[in-house]
Design an enzyme around this catalytic site. Sequence first.
Site, PDB file in Angstrom:
ATOM      1  N   ILE A 143       0.872  -1.175   0.000  1.00 60.92           N
ATOM      2  CA  ILE A 143       0.000   0.000   0.000  1.00 60.92           C
ATOM      3  C   ILE A 143       0.913   1.231   0.000  1.00 60.92           C
ATOM      4  CG2 ILE A 143      -1.816   1.236   1.249  1.00 60.92           C
ATOM      5  CD1 ILE A 143      -2.688  -1.464  -0.035  1.00 60.92           C
ATOM      6  N   GLU A 200     -10.464   0.276  -7.307  1.00 52.82           N
ATOM      7  CA  GLU A 200     -11.741  -0.338  -7.670  1.00 52.82           C
ATOM      8  C   GLU A 200     -12.111  -1.504  -6.768  1.00 52.82           C
ATOM      9  OE1 GLU A 200     -11.721   0.917 -12.355  1.00 52.82           O
ATOM     10  OE2 GLU A 200     -11.220  -1.142 -11.905  1.00 52.82           O
TER      11      GLU A 200
END
Lengths: 191, 736
Positions: free
Chosen positions: B620, B696
């Site tokens: 991340i 998404e």
Amino acid sequence: MTLHENTRRAGADAAGEDATAGATVPVTLTVNREVRHLTLDPRTTLLDALREHLRLTGTKKGCDHGQCGACTVIVEGRRINSCLSLAVMHDGEAVTTIEGLGTPERLHPMQKAFVTHDGFQCGYCTPGQICSAVAVLAEIADGIPSHVTADLADVRFSDAEVRERMSGNICRCAAYPNIIAAIRAVAEGAA
Amino acid sequence: MRFDQPATTNPIDRGRVVGVPHDRIDGPAKVTGTAPYAYERHDAAPDAAYGWIVGSAIARGRITAIDTRAAEAAPGVLGVVTHENAGPLGKGRFNTAHLLGGPAIEHYDQALALVVAETLEQARDAAALVRIDCVAEEGRFDLAAGIDGAEVPGPFFGKDPDSAAGDFDAAFAAAPVKVDQTYTTPDHSHAMMEPHATTALWADGRLTLWTSNQMVAWTVGEVARTLNMPPENIRLVSPYVGGGFGAKLFLRADALMAALGARHVGRPVKVALARPQVPNNTVHRPATIQRVRIGADRNGVIDAIAHESWSGNLPGGNVEMAAMQTRLLYGGRNRLTRHRIAALDLPEGNSMRAPGEAVGMLALEVAMDELAEACGVDPVELRIRNDVAYDPEAGPDRPFSSRPFVDCLRRGAERFGWSRRNPTPGRVRDGRWLVGMGMAAAFRGNQMSRSAARVGVDGRGTVTVETDMTDIGTGTYTILAQTAAETLGVPLEAVRVHLGDSRFPVAAGSGGQWGANSAASGVYAACMTLREALAQKAGFNAGDAVFENGAIVAGNRSVPIADVAGREGVWVEDAIEFGDLDKTYAQGTFGAHFCEVGVDAYTGEIRVRRMVGAFAAGRILNPKSARNQIIGAMTMGVGAALMEELVVDTRHGYFVNHDLAEYHVPVHADIPDQDVLFIEELDDKSSPLKAKGVGELGICGAGAAVANAVHNACGVRIRAYPLTLDKVLRGLGAVT
């Protein structure tokens, strides 16, 4: 094709094109503490007066129909959707836009809190969210109740109050919990 | 830099800047309203005139006559552009319908004219004076009526519309437990806050477009094809995009009409779509009808799974690939997926956030909930039992690069307090509220795309990154700065990032959640090349040199990179090129959604009370902006579950509720606190950064978790999205 024709004709009649040709009116606004004299087509919304005539493009046009809140500014101390009123209706009034709250070098506490709490993504609804948030805290301080206020004589800050009062400001990126966190931080004096 | 072998240890692994939740570097500009969006370029085009688009009032037919005389005579009008005077126009590869209609009309609100005037008020008023006579033709507007004639579509981005393994029919027939249900999802509107907008300027045959667009290089090509001009004469600038979600992947009418208008009147012209034009003039996520069949043993272990999806589009348009996730998410030897497309004359359907999976998961994950109920197996446990370490269509020879799906399920369940859920629907009451808990998997494929960047350092040690990559709210400015700072060993404050200009190297662009991983890898590649150039210039062996604290260090020698760069600076350009690791390995991003809802026992009103999600998407890059992406997508999932629906007028062929008052999206009061947990994961087969996309993933499955919670709350199973209270009440009547 009649559907199309009728729509367009109705539009033409209603516009009364001769009546509006070239007509302008003087308007004086105090924008971000500065007196501004404008000569405007009377059809000019407060939003377009700010964005197109004063070139204060921080105030955004998301829908032009009072549906999204991106154009929120503070007029005479109260927030309004600037797309829903004509500039001439505010002659002589004081307007505060996002540019009047702070600059990148000197952020308003609410602007700073939005950065710290990541209260935005694309940034397009953000000036409206921030103007709304500043005004919401003032409304609560002034004892103005909302739909979710349980006791009308006791108006105080809560997340539920802020969620209700901010619901006219859509954020399609949906940074909603971060926006609430930013407003809470300012309300608690932590920003 | 070519990436065709798994990543090894590299400067990004230091994790001093990358992986840290930095505030966005574009934050101060956005919160002060000083970030310029496409319609706000008074600096670049101070004399821009105003364009207003006249859209078609019919869905299908032909223009018989256009009379622009009244409009042209109106005060302030500079000109009117229609198909009669626009000159010959081509069509972009990504456009299904022509952006300027006429004489044929292909859909409702297709642009038929542009009125250009000195002021916005004059242009808007004169637009009502353009008289367009047309003959309407019969159209096809009803997906349900069209599926009998639906056809096999062509491949979508290289993906075959059909797939199969084993013998589904036989295995399903023999399965002791079966689910066979059909789910429907309506047309969705992106509803980004900034309508499509462009300022266009011509000078010496060259066109500059300040526009709001996710894919700069694609769109330069599309402008070139449409205007029949060389791409090198087109500059496209898109540094700030007020939301896209797929709506701004392609050239749209605002940009084309602004360019045509500016050419026609010999002056810069700016055009923004009026909000009510956005849903019908532009693109939307197509409605789907999905049949899911699952055959399992009594323990819930799947032996047969089939997912078929029907959607519609204008002839030549894409199919919605709603069964894609079913090819990869769960095990089972006997499998089938199928996509069919029906010709419709509604506005153009196209990509919206997580095309395919976003609506596919709304069906699959409710079907899994129904299977859990049928088997009497806990929904979390059911998904764990059907986990698979490899592509279940291809077999064990194609393993997942990394798949911490079970970790997401277990840790998300623990964080949420899933063990407190009563599996029997309708048993938990809080005053007038029936309270329920639901969950769903999250899954979205991982895609990568070539991405280039130019990086330089100057004599003050300032690093500048230039790439045509876009930041559509995704945090790109910040993660690219973090990547450069980490790789070059400089503080984040020393990095400047310039995006969204076609004069910069071509990046992956923003779409398909490939942007962050691809573009940051491109910047990494350029920075590694810059390290070599700097090391060589300073007389270091690049392999031995360490870049830290703004200096190149090897042994006991340290030279500030500012000194190496000198007055003239050092600039390099490089790109990341991806090999076939995504073919050798199945790659995906995973997660688990948990949701608690209240259903009003008397009115059927549904309120989301809390949401928890656990997600794995590789490294991340910035946990703060990544979390924001996830919560935003979870919220869009709530919208799809509870309120979002473009209502089709099947007589006249258009979306009736085409503004933000009538097309409902979640607002502040709809969304509670959302808790996001990232599972530690480094995927060395995804990129040098070992990252994957995250923009998404959060929408995929979120709506199904809401729907499953509604069922748990009140016992009503609704298979036609959105779950509006009329549908709840119909079911509640039968239940109570």
